[in-house]
Design a protein around this motif. Structure first.
Motif, PDB file in Angstrom:
ATOM      1  N   LYS A  20       0.932  -1.111  -0.015  1.00 25.38           N
ATOM      2  CA  LYS A  20       0.132   0.059  -0.165  1.00 25.38           C
ATOM      3  C   LYS A  20       0.847   1.243  -0.046  1.00 25.38           C
ATOM      4  O   LYS A  20       1.961   1.512   0.726  1.00 25.38           O
ATOM      5  CB  LYS A  20      -0.843   0.083   1.180  1.00 25.38           C
ATOM      6  N   PRO A  21       0.536   2.261  -1.000  1.00 29.86           N
ATOM      7  CA  PRO A  21       1.187   3.409  -0.851  1.00 29.86           C
ATOM      8  C   PRO A  21       1.042   4.294   0.573  1.00 29.86           C
ATOM      9  O   PRO A  21       0.136   4.161   1.128  1.00 29.86           O
ATOM     10  CB  PRO A  21       0.663   4.352  -1.975  1.00 29.86           C
ATOM     11  N   LEU A  22       2.048   4.901   0.809  1.00 36.01           N
ATOM     12  CA  LEU A  22       1.702   5.984   1.951  1.00 36.01           C
ATOM     13  C   LEU A  22       0.648   6.926   1.855  1.00 36.01           C
ATOM     14  O   LEU A  22       0.573   7.175   0.677  1.00 36.01           O
ATOM     15  CB  LEU A  22       3.163   6.474   2.521  1.00 36.01           C
ATOM     16  N   LYS A  23       0.004   7.149   2.860  1.00 35.46           N
ATOM     17  CA  LYS A  23      -0.997   8.468   2.663  1.00 35.46           C
ATOM     18  C   LYS A  23      -0.326   9.497   2.601  1.00 35.46           C
ATOM     19  O   LYS A  23       0.482  10.152   3.057  1.00 35.46           O
ATOM     20  CB  LYS A  23      -1.859   8.372   4.183  1.00 35.46           C
ATOM     21  N   GLN A  24      -1.077  10.271   1.572  1.00 29.62           N
ATOM     22  CA  GLN A  24      -0.621  11.451   1.042  1.00 29.62           C
ATOM     23  C   GLN A  24      -1.269  12.476   1.838  1.00 29.62           C
ATOM     24  O   GLN A  24      -2.149  12.409   2.477  1.00 29.62           O
ATOM     25  CB  GLN A  24      -0.969  11.987  -0.372  1.00 29.62           C
ATOM     26  N   PRO A  25      -0.650  13.530   2.360  1.00 29.54           N
ATOM     27  CA  PRO A  25      -1.217  14.662   3.104  1.00 29.54           C
ATOM     28  C   PRO A  25      -2.240  15.187   2.331  1.00 29.54           C
ATOM     29  O   PRO A  25      -2.318  15.575   1.283  1.00 29.54           O
ATOM     30  CB  PRO A  25      -0.058  15.669   3.463  1.00 29.54           C
ATOM     31  N   LYS A  26      -3.397  15.616   3.058  1.00 29.59           N
ATOM     32  CA  LYS A  26      -4.270  16.620   2.270  1.00 29.59           C
ATOM     33  C   LYS A  26      -4.074  17.735   1.815  1.00 29.59           C
ATOM     34  O   LYS A  26      -3.492  18.589   2.585  1.00 29.59           O
ATOM     35  CB  LYS A  26      -5.572  16.739   3.530  1.00 29.59           C
TER      36      LYS A  26
END
Length: 64
Positions: free
Chosen positions: A10-16
């Motif tokens: 899974k890719p790391l969560k991107q900042p909003k």
């Protein structure tokens, strides 16, 4: 020997993303859409006052 890392990682969560700035074209487009929706609502209200357009659906003959 067997690992549990099967499949895709899974890719790391991107900042909003923050609120984007609107230019004149975007503002005009939103205003146009808002006016179209208002006109559509008015047309629906007028159509509902007149009643249904078709009056019976499927007609059955009296014969068996």
């Amino acid at each position: 020997m067997s690992s549990r890392e099967g499949g895709k990682k899974k890719p790391l969560k991107q900042p909003k993303k923050g609120p984007k700035e609107l230019d004149d074209d975007d503002v005009a487009q939103k205003q146009k859409i808002k006016e179209q929706q208002k006109a559509l609502q008015e047309a629906k209200a007028k159509a509902s006052q007149k009643g249904p357009l078709v009056g019976g659906g499927i007609k059955k003959s009296g014969k068996k």
